[in-house]
Enzyme design. Structure first.
Site, short mmCIF file in Angstrom:
data_model
loop_
_atom_site.label_atom_id
_atom_site.label_comp_id
_atom_site.label_asym_id
_atom_site.label_seq_id
_atom_site.Cartn_x
_atom_site.Cartn_y
_atom_site.Cartn_z
N SER A 222 0.83 -1.21 0.00
CA SER A 222 0.00 0.00 0.00
C SER A 222 0.86 1.25 0.00
O SER A 222 0.47 2.29 -0.55
CB SER A 222 -0.94 0.00 1.21
OG SER A 222 -0.23 0.19 2.42
N ARG A 226 1.25 2.54 -4.24
CA ARG A 226 0.44 3.76 -4.37
C ARG A 226 1.29 4.92 -4.87
O ARG A 226 0.90 5.63 -5.80
CB ARG A 226 -0.21 4.11 -3.04
CG ARG A 226 -0.98 5.45 -3.09
CD ARG A 226 -1.50 5.88 -1.74
NE ARG A 226 -2.65 5.10 -1.34
CZ ARG A 226 -2.65 4.17 -0.40
NH1 ARG A 226 -1.51 3.88 0.23
NH2 ARG A 226 -3.74 3.52 -0.08
N ASN A 230 0.82 6.49 -8.83
CA ASN A 230 0.41 7.88 -9.05
C ASN A 230 1.48 8.68 -9.78
O ASN A 230 1.18 9.46 -10.69
CB ASN A 230 0.09 8.55 -7.71
CG ASN A 230 -1.28 8.16 -7.19
OD1 ASN A 230 -2.30 8.71 -7.59
ND2 ASN A 230 -1.32 7.20 -6.29
#
Length: 292
Positions: A222, A226, A230
């Site tokens: 996570s 992430r 992005n």
């Protein structure tokens, strides 16, 4: 900008390829038509095919150099601020650094519920370091790669956080700290937490262990994926906008406007991603310090 003898696909692939050093296995067909001799060969990769052939035995030189360089920049800058803060009236960079330190300190006080003098400096380092790495995304995508190409450097990715090896490396570092403090603070209680939660019965130990391990192992992913996802998507949009410049004069003004608009919006993204990585780190370490 894409060159005249380069298609858009080749242009995009070139900008997404790292400057990689590694070992090519024996028998690999190189970019110049030669065959790697027996025992393999340690060399710089030329193209995505050679990077793929190197596999695990490779290092993305550009990602390492830029990430370490930005880390040293952070250390130098904040040390300079610390030295000057007691000798001169606060202004400019000193005020900015104090605002960042106060912001991070408040975030740690609100989120971390244990006692550990390492957490606040760690949170500050993570926030500023990740922010600086993300900030490189605002530099025009062709500027540094084109400049280094004149010196013979074929590939160059200057945004370390668009390399999953960098983001997952930081996430695994945080994960190891989580395990260390979980065992240090909880001891045997950490094993009980994994085996007797949420169902406090010996018959449910396999079920509890499966669910808790899945939750535990999801935390580094996570964090790392992430940030990588992005930033990689943001860099891809910048590359696609830059490719429009090669479509003709009529596209130059729209491409310039799109680049400015996306850069302004991207300032929020790079700051938010640094903040999220920092906050999740604090939360996960706080959970490692909690006892039930």
């Amino acid at each position: 900008m894409a060159s005249e003898n380069q298609t858009v696909s080749e242009y995009i692939l070139h900008h997404l390829t790292n400057l990689t050093y590694g070992k090519l296995p024996e028998g690999t067909l190189r970019h110049d038509g030669s065959i790697v001799p027996g025992g393999g060969e340690w060399t710089m990769a030329h193209g995505a095919a050679e990077v793929s052939a190197m596999g695990f035995m490779a290092i993305n030189v550009d990602s390492m150099v830029w990430s370490l360089g930005l880390g040293l920049l952070f250390c130098w800058l904040f040390r300079r601020v610390a030295v000057k803060s007691g000798n001169t009236a606060p202004s400019g960079i000193i005020n900015a650094a104090e605002m960042i330190v106060e912001f991070v300190d408040n975030s740690v006080r609100d989120t971390f519920h244990g006692r550990n003098p390492l957490i606040a400096p760690l949170a500050l380092t993570i926030f500023v370091w990740v922010f600086l790495m993300n900030l490189m995304d605002l530099i025009p995508v062709d500027l540094i790669p084109w400049s280094l190409a004149l010196l013979g450097v074929e590939y160059q990715k200057i945004v370390p956080s668009t390399d999953v090896n960098i983001t997952m490396g930081m996430a695994l570092g945080v994960f190891l700290m989580m395990l260390y403090y979980s065992f240090k603070i909880k001891g045997v209680g950490f094993i009980k937490e994994l085996t007797l939660h949420p169902f406090n019965h010996p018959l449910f130990i396999p079920v509890n262990l499966f669910m808790e391990l899945a939750s535990l192992l999801a935390r580094p992913f996570s964090l790392g994926l992430r940030l990588f996802g992005n930033m990689y998507a943001g860099e891809m949009i910048f590359i696609l906008i830059a490719a429009l410049y090669a479509a003709g004069l009529i596209w130059m003004i729209p491409a310039g406007l799109l680049q400015i608009i996306w850069a302004i919006f991207h300032v929020l993204i790079i700051t938010l991603q640094a903040f999220i990585f920092m906050v999740l780190t604090i939360v996960y370490l706080s959970m490692a310090h909690e006892t039930h």
